[in-house]
Scaffold this motif. Structure first.
Motif, PDB file in Angstrom:
ATOM      1  N   PHE A  41       8.045  -2.372  13.775  1.00  0.00           N
ATOM      2  CA  PHE A  41       8.317  -2.666  12.371  1.00  0.00           C
ATOM      3  C   PHE A  41       6.954  -2.920  11.732  1.00  0.00           C
ATOM      4  CE2 PHE A  41      12.729  -4.828  13.169  1.00  0.00           C
ATOM      5  CZ  PHE A  41      13.285  -3.593  13.460  1.00  0.00           C
ATOM      6  N   LEU A  42       6.560  -2.049  10.825  1.00  0.00           N
ATOM      7  CA  LEU A  42       5.271  -2.149  10.143  1.00  0.00           C
ATOM      8  C   LEU A  42       5.472  -2.583   8.704  1.00  0.00           C
ATOM      9  CD1 LEU A  42       2.208  -1.540   9.649  1.00  0.00           C
ATOM     10  CD2 LEU A  42       2.910   0.821   9.178  1.00  0.00           C
ATOM     11  N   ASP A  43       4.779  -3.639   8.325  1.00  0.00           N
ATOM     12  CA  ASP A  43       4.703  -4.045   6.925  1.00  0.00           C
ATOM     13  C   ASP A  43       3.237  -3.947   6.545  1.00  0.00           C
ATOM     14  OD1 ASP A  43       4.748  -5.199   4.416  1.00  0.00           O
ATOM     15  OD2 ASP A  43       6.145  -6.799   4.986  1.00  0.00           O
ATOM     16  N   GLY A  44       2.876  -2.870   5.894  1.00  0.00           N
ATOM     17  CA  GLY A  44       1.487  -2.585   5.572  1.00  0.00           C
ATOM     18  C   GLY A  44       0.959  -3.318   4.353  1.00  0.00           C
ATOM     19  N   TYR A  45       1.840  -3.975   3.622  1.00  0.00           N
ATOM     20  CA  TYR A  45       1.469  -4.766   2.444  1.00  0.00           C
ATOM     21  C   TYR A  45       2.223  -6.085   2.548  1.00  0.00           C
ATOM     22  CZ  TYR A  45      -0.084  -0.160   1.108  1.00  0.00           C
ATOM     23  OH  TYR A  45      -0.702   1.067   1.103  1.00  0.00           O
ATOM     24  N   LYS A  83      -4.276  -7.180   2.863  1.00  0.00           N
ATOM     25  CA  LYS A  83      -5.655  -6.990   2.415  1.00  0.00           C
ATOM     26  C   LYS A  83      -6.278  -8.266   1.847  1.00  0.00           C
ATOM     27  CE  LYS A  83      -8.278  -3.413   0.115  1.00  0.00           C
ATOM     28  NZ  LYS A  83      -8.174  -2.133  -0.572  1.00  0.00           N
ATOM     29  N   ASP A  84      -5.545  -8.980   1.029  1.00  0.00           N
ATOM     30  CA  ASP A  84      -6.073 -10.154   0.330  1.00  0.00           C
ATOM     31  C   ASP A  84      -6.304 -11.306   1.324  1.00  0.00           C
ATOM     32  OD1 ASP A  84      -5.399 -12.920  -1.037  1.00  0.00           O
ATOM     33  OD2 ASP A  84      -6.091 -11.584  -2.640  1.00  0.00           O
ATOM     34  N   LEU A 106      -1.127  -9.149  13.656  1.00  0.00           N
ATOM     35  CA  LEU A 106      -1.527  -9.303  12.261  1.00  0.00           C
ATOM     36  C   LEU A 106      -2.936  -8.771  12.108  1.00  0.00           C
ATOM     37  CD1 LEU A 106       0.601 -11.685  12.773  1.00  0.00           C
ATOM     38  CD2 LEU A 106      -0.401 -12.674  10.732  1.00  0.00           C
ATOM     39  N   ARG A 107      -3.145  -8.027  11.039  1.00  0.00           N
ATOM     40  CA  ARG A 107      -4.468  -7.500  10.737  1.00  0.00           C
ATOM     41  C   ARG A 107      -4.759  -7.698   9.258  1.00  0.00           C
ATOM     42  NH1 ARG A 107      -4.929  -7.944  15.416  1.00  0.00           N
ATOM     43  NH2 ARG A 107      -5.085  -6.285  16.945  1.00  0.00           N
ATOM     44  N   GLN A 108      -6.008  -8.016   8.981  1.00  0.00           N
ATOM     45  CA  GLN A 108      -6.445  -8.111   7.590  1.00  0.00           C
ATOM     46  C   GLN A 108      -7.160  -6.828   7.221  1.00  0.00           C
ATOM     47  OE1 GLN A 108      -8.992 -11.392   6.585  1.00  0.00           O
ATOM     48  NE2 GLN A 108      -9.001 -10.851   4.436  1.00  0.00           N
ATOM     49  N   ALA A 112      -4.310   1.634   5.774  1.00  0.00           N
ATOM     50  CA  ALA A 112      -4.785   2.935   6.254  1.00  0.00           C
ATOM     51  C   ALA A 112      -5.792   2.780   7.392  1.00  0.00           C
ATOM     52  CB  ALA A 112      -5.407   3.727   5.111  1.00  0.00           C
ATOM     53  N   ASP A 113      -6.561   1.707   7.361  1.00  0.00           N
ATOM     54  CA  ASP A 113      -7.553   1.469   8.410  1.00  0.00           C
ATOM     55  C   ASP A 113      -6.915   1.058   9.737  1.00  0.00           C
ATOM     56  OD1 ASP A 113      -9.560   2.024   6.574  1.00  0.00           O
ATOM     57  OD2 ASP A 113      -9.834  -0.089   6.043  1.00  0.00           O
ATOM     58  N   HIS A 114      -5.675   0.600   9.693  1.00  0.00           N
ATOM     59  CA  HIS A 114      -5.017   0.089  10.897  1.00  0.00           C
ATOM     60  C   HIS A 114      -3.928   1.008  11.431  1.00  0.00           C
ATOM     61  CE1 HIS A 114      -7.203  -3.667  10.718  1.00  0.00           C
ATOM     62  NE2 HIS A 114      -6.961  -3.691   9.414  1.00  0.00           N
TER      63      HIS A 114
END
Length: 124
Positions: A41-45, A83-84, A106-108, A112-114
């Motif tokens: 499950f990806l939540d990109g935002y 991102k923020d 979790l990634r900051q 697109a970079d992840h």
């Protein structure tokens, strides 16, 4: 304050619709597609994880609930990107406190970079 900050202050109509879908569809999806393979499950935002005014669950917490629901019969990984920096810090706190037991990454930064990591997830 940016428009993005205002979005996480209180739920708007679009978020209500999105959250209605997120409360139901991921469970059905994982139940039907995840047999023998991991489900991501990806939540990109991902945002803050919750809304400021009501403390209501945002999409990361809703996805976490769905993942916990199917966790006994599906291998689920949650992958959240925000991102923020201030939203990311709040997201970390919220998921640690209320995010359930499903493994998550979790990634900051920009989603697109992840994306390459999503296709070959490892828990770091």
């Amino acid at each position: 304050m940016s428009a993005n900050d205002d979005f996480f202050r209180s739920r708007k109509a679009a978020a209500v619709l999105k959250h209605g879908i997120l409360k139901r569809y991921p469970v059905v999806f994982a139940s039907k597609t995840g047999q023998g393979k991991p489900v991501v499950f990806l939540d990109g935002y991902a945002g803050r994880g919750e809304y400021e005014e009501e403390g209501e669950e945002g999409s990361p917490l809703l996805l976490s609930r769905c993942a916990d629901t199917v966790g006994s019969f599906r291998n689920v990984l949650l992958f959240f990107v925000e991102k923020d920096p201030s939203h990311y810090a709040n997201l970390q706190r919220v998921l640690q406190q209320r995010g359930g037991s499903t493994r998550r990454i979790l990634r900051q930064g920009d989603v697109a970079d992840h994306l390459p990591e999503v296709s070959t997830p490892r828990e770091n």
